[in-house]
Design an enzyme around this catalytic site. Structure first.
Site, PDB file in Angstrom:
ATOM      1  N   PHE A 157      23.790 -16.903 -35.642  1.00  0.00           N
ATOM      2  CA  PHE A 157      23.708 -17.653 -34.239  1.00  0.00           C
ATOM      3  C   PHE A 157      22.195 -16.670 -34.076  1.00  0.00           C
ATOM      4  O   PHE A 157      22.255 -15.872 -34.226  1.00  0.00           O
ATOM      5  CB  PHE A 157      25.027 -16.532 -33.256  1.00  0.00           C
ATOM      6  CG  PHE A 157      25.036 -16.953 -31.705  1.00  0.00           C
ATOM      7  CD1 PHE A 157      25.185 -18.056 -31.426  1.00  0.00           C
ATOM      8  CD2 PHE A 157      24.370 -15.923 -31.193  1.00  0.00           C
ATOM      9  CE1 PHE A 157      25.523 -17.824 -29.687  1.00  0.00           C
ATOM     10  CE2 PHE A 157      24.296 -15.593 -29.716  1.00  0.00           C
ATOM     11  CZ  PHE A 157      24.624 -16.756 -29.405  1.00  0.00           C
ATOM     12  N   ASP A 234      29.646 -11.182 -38.108  1.00  0.00           N
ATOM     13  CA  ASP A 234      30.666 -11.460 -36.053  1.00  0.00           C
ATOM     14  C   ASP A 234      31.671 -12.572 -35.414  1.00  0.00           C
ATOM     15  O   ASP A 234      31.547 -13.520 -36.027  1.00  0.00           O
ATOM     16  CB  ASP A 234      28.993 -12.080 -35.528  1.00  0.00           C
ATOM     17  CG  ASP A 234      28.951 -12.369 -34.065  1.00  0.00           C
ATOM     18  OD1 ASP A 234      29.739 -12.700 -33.725  1.00  0.00           O
ATOM     19  OD2 ASP A 234      27.804 -13.054 -33.634  1.00  0.00           O
ATOM     20  N   TYR A 259      34.245 -11.670 -23.713  1.00  0.00           N
ATOM     21  CA  TYR A 259      34.032 -13.196 -22.323  1.00  0.00           C
ATOM     22  C   TYR A 259      34.160 -13.988 -22.971  1.00  0.00           C
ATOM     23  O   TYR A 259      34.393 -14.895 -21.875  1.00  0.00           O
ATOM     24  CB  TYR A 259      32.880 -13.017 -21.882  1.00  0.00           C
ATOM     25  CG  TYR A 259      31.251 -12.917 -23.035  1.00  0.00           C
ATOM     26  CD1 TYR A 259      30.903 -14.051 -23.036  1.00  0.00           C
ATOM     27  CD2 TYR A 259      30.748 -11.505 -23.230  1.00  0.00           C
ATOM     28  CE1 TYR A 259      29.669 -13.694 -23.668  1.00  0.00           C
ATOM     29  CE2 TYR A 259      29.330 -12.152 -24.360  1.00  0.00           C
ATOM     30  CZ  TYR A 259      29.291 -12.689 -24.418  1.00  0.00           C
ATOM     31  OH  TYR A 259      28.178 -13.403 -25.022  1.00  0.00           O
ATOM     32  N   LYS A 260      34.488 -14.074 -24.275  1.00  0.00           N
ATOM     33  CA  LYS A 260      34.990 -15.872 -24.598  1.00  0.00           C
ATOM     34  C   LYS A 260      36.374 -15.898 -24.586  1.00  0.00           C
ATOM     35  O   LYS A 260      36.645 -16.145 -23.527  1.00  0.00           O
ATOM     36  CB  LYS A 260      34.063 -16.103 -25.647  1.00  0.00           C
ATOM     37  CG  LYS A 260      32.675 -16.212 -26.047  1.00  0.00           C
ATOM     38  CD  LYS A 260      31.558 -16.464 -26.490  1.00  0.00           C
ATOM     39  CE  LYS A 260      30.054 -16.267 -26.860  1.00  0.00           C
ATOM     40  NZ  LYS A 260      29.465 -16.088 -28.203  1.00  0.00           N
ATOM     41  N   ARG A 409      30.233 -29.604 -27.583  1.00  0.00           N
ATOM     42  CA  ARG A 409      31.082 -28.887 -27.864  1.00  0.00           C
ATOM     43  C   ARG A 409      32.587 -28.719 -27.557  1.00  0.00           C
ATOM     44  O   ARG A 409      31.950 -28.869 -25.444  1.00  0.00           O
ATOM     45  CB  ARG A 409      30.563 -27.341 -28.159  1.00  0.00           C
ATOM     46  CG  ARG A 409      29.929 -27.359 -29.196  1.00  0.00           C
ATOM     47  CD  ARG A 409      28.824 -25.169 -29.436  1.00  0.00           C
ATOM     48  NE  ARG A 409      29.328 -24.846 -28.080  1.00  0.00           N
ATOM     49  CZ  ARG A 409      29.340 -23.606 -27.858  1.00  0.00           C
ATOM     50  NH1 ARG A 409      29.304 -22.861 -29.279  1.00  0.00           N
ATOM     51  NH2 ARG A 409      29.255 -22.130 -26.535  1.00  0.00           N
TER      52      ARG A 409
HETATM   53  C1  LIG Z   1      28.261 -15.636 -28.022  1.00  0.00           C
HETATM   54  C2  LIG Z   1      27.903 -14.725 -29.586  1.00  0.00           C
HETATM   55  C3  LIG Z   1      26.892 -13.827 -28.867  1.00  0.00           C
HETATM   56  C4  LIG Z   1      26.571 -12.977 -28.307  1.00  0.00           C
HETATM   57  O1  LIG Z   1      26.087 -11.861 -28.214  1.00  0.00           O
HETATM   58  P1  LIG Z   1      25.061 -10.734 -27.016  1.00  0.00           P
HETATM   59  O2  LIG Z   1      25.030 -10.079 -27.535  1.00  0.00           O
HETATM   60  O3  LIG Z   1      27.160 -10.620 -26.152  1.00  0.00           O
HETATM   61  O4  LIG Z   1      24.836 -11.886 -26.079  1.00  0.00           O
HETATM   62  C5  LIG Z   1      26.797 -13.518 -30.437  1.00  0.00           C
HETATM   63  N1  LIG Z   1      27.405 -13.824 -32.234  1.00  0.00           N
HETATM   64  C6  LIG Z   1      27.698 -14.957 -31.806  1.00  0.00           C
HETATM   65  C7  LIG Z   1      28.216 -15.924 -32.784  1.00  0.00           C
HETATM   66  C8  LIG Z   1      27.943 -15.341 -30.167  1.00  0.00           C
HETATM   67  O5  LIG Z   1      28.789 -16.748 -30.332  1.00  0.00           O
END
Ligand SMILES: *Cc1c(COP(=O)(O)O)cnc(C)c1O
Length: 449
Positions: A157, A234, A259-260, A409
């Site tokens: 990511f 992560d 939040y997911k 997706r």
């Molecule tokens: C959604 C997501 C993030 C988001 O990071 P934020 O700091 O909450 O914006 C980070 N890593 C992955 C793999 C994600 O899917």
């Protein structure tokens, strides 16, 4: 418990359900396509179907396949917000801090117990995932003096790659990005040759945000530890969708968002995990009063608490953490094993639909077929994915998302997604492809994809 649709009793059960449904409506066959009838029958067999009613669901025909980006609103969260704002804040005022101050650790432990396989005292809810990853990676580098390489995945990511890049540039270190197979993702055997006595930290995603590939955390941790490095995972795309065993897998450090799949709401605070034996030896870089021993003595000099609380910095986001608690309680009630079983049945069903209808239209599956290697989403490649996604969002009322350069997706959050939703979404997608109108759509009015 969810009964897997591939069990021996499946056909019999489906038939019974179809017959019962026909008797109750008196309208003969439910539908012309037996696969839609199968979807309805699978929904009838779904032991966690009740979960959908615990969320605020749009029954106006919109199909939501983006719970892996922003989870739906649990009904109880509405009541909790009112309680916190009107009562605890409105009436209790500053006195409520007495209870609020314990929320980060208490909700962290709840998350650890039900969804992370983490014993108490190792998880705390705080900050954003980006900030938590930065704190943990920085602490790990300090704990491995003389080692100057961070290893990660080139397809990781973006925020993960950026924060790691920032760390190595500030310290004159090296970020080594590995090219893993695009669909299958990171693998212990492939990772091994990139590690050595110079490796300080390996940072990977448990589930890939595009392909949905699920990494073997235990095997990868072993390879990392054999090199003497620390592991940082992560969990954004796995927490709440896939059972996680942080303690048993030997994970050192982890962070993830809420939040997911956890349904904590937009921008809800993230969590971080630090294995207990490591805690006292690690120092995160943002020294603040919420990590300080005897915080309210207001003393001179930073002297961090020996516990997981040393990874906190400033005042916790109380409203957000309370909503994370609601989301976690809800998933704990449904049960992560049942969620995983349904999620696999959903993604398998969607892959079947792809093979039957979408592959002949030029889509290419970019998610592992092996269930053991799959998270809770299905990713399809198509050269026109961007416009197709926009057309889905339009009249078709199917909310999915696009990931550059060519991926659609489709998220299958098990508590809220029905099999018939998947069937109908693919049906609408077929109409879009046959119609071809997506090709003439103008540029996207929003900067969010
Ligand atoms: C959604 C997501 C993030 C988001 O990071 P934020 O700091 O909450 O914006 C980070 N890593 C992955 C793999 C994600 O899917």
């Amino acid at each position: 418990m969810w009964r897997p649709p591939w069990s021996a009793s499946r056909d019999r059960a489906l038939l019974d359900l179809k017959m019962a449904a026909q008797r109750s409506t008196g309208k003969g066959p439910l539908t012309e396509d037996p696969q839609r009838a199968e979807a309805l029958a699978l929904d009838g067999l779904d032991s966690i179907a009740f979960a959908r009613s615990l969320f605020q669901v749009d029954e106006g025909g919109t199909i939501y396949l983006d719970g892996n980006s922003l989870g739906m609103l649990p009904r109880r969260s509405l009541a909790r917000v009112t309680q916190i704002v009107a009562e605890e804040w409105g009436r209790g005022l500053v006195r409520s801090w007495g209870a609020w101050v314990d929320l980060p650790g208490a909700v962290g432990d709840l998350l650890g117990e039900h969804l992370l396989g983490a014993a108490g005292g190792q998880t705390v809810v705080s900050d954003a995932t980006t900030v938590n990853l930065y704190k943990l990676a920085s602490a790990a580098l300090d704990a491995r003096p003389g080692r100057c390489v961070i290893v990660s995945d080139r397809a990781n990511f973006p925020t993960d790659r950026y924060l790691l890049q920032g760390l190595v540039e500030a310290r004159g270190m090296e970020l080594r990005l590995v090219d893993f197979p695009e669909v299958e993702g990171p693998d212990a055997d492939l990772l091994g040759p990139y590690l050595g006595p110079e490796t300080a930290l390996v940072s990977l995603s448990h589930v890939d945000y595009r392909s949905g590939a699920l990494a073997d955390m235990t095997a990868i941790n072993q390879v990392i530890h054999a090199s003497g490095a620390l592991s940082l995972w992560d969990l954004c795309h796995s927490v709440g969708a896939v059972p996680i065993e942080l303690d048993a897998s030997g994970t050192d450090l982890a962070a993830g968002c809420t939040y997911k799949y956890l349904n904590g709401g937009p921008g809800s605070p993230a969590f971080l995990y630090v294995r207990r034996e490591l805690q006292e030896g690690l120092r995160q870089p943002i020294w603040g009063w919420f990590g300080q021993a005897d915080q309210f003595a207001m003393g001179q000099g930073y002297n961090p608490l020996p516990s997981i609380a040393r990874f906190q910095s400033g005042s916790p986001a109380v409203l957000g953490i309370a909503l994370v608690e609601e989301g976690v309680r809800l998933l704990a009630e449904i049960g992560i094993e049942a969620i995983r079983a349904k999620s696999l049945a959903l993604t398998s069903f969607l892959i079947d639909l792809h093979d039957r209808w979408l592959a002949p239209m030029g889509f290419v599956l970019a998610t592992p077929r092996d269930q053991a290697r799959r998270g809770s989403q299905v990713c399809l490649r198509h050269p026109d994915a961007y416009h197709i996604c926009r057309a889905l969002l339009g009249d078709a009322s199917v909310i999915a998302d696009f990931r550059a350069p060519d991926r659609l997706r489709l998220g299958c959050a098990a508590p809220t997604t029905r099999f018939v939703d998947l069937y109908d979404a693919v049906h609408r997608l077929r109409r879009i492809m046959e119609d071809g109108g997506y090709l003439s759509l103008g540029p996207e009015p929003s900067r969010i994809t």
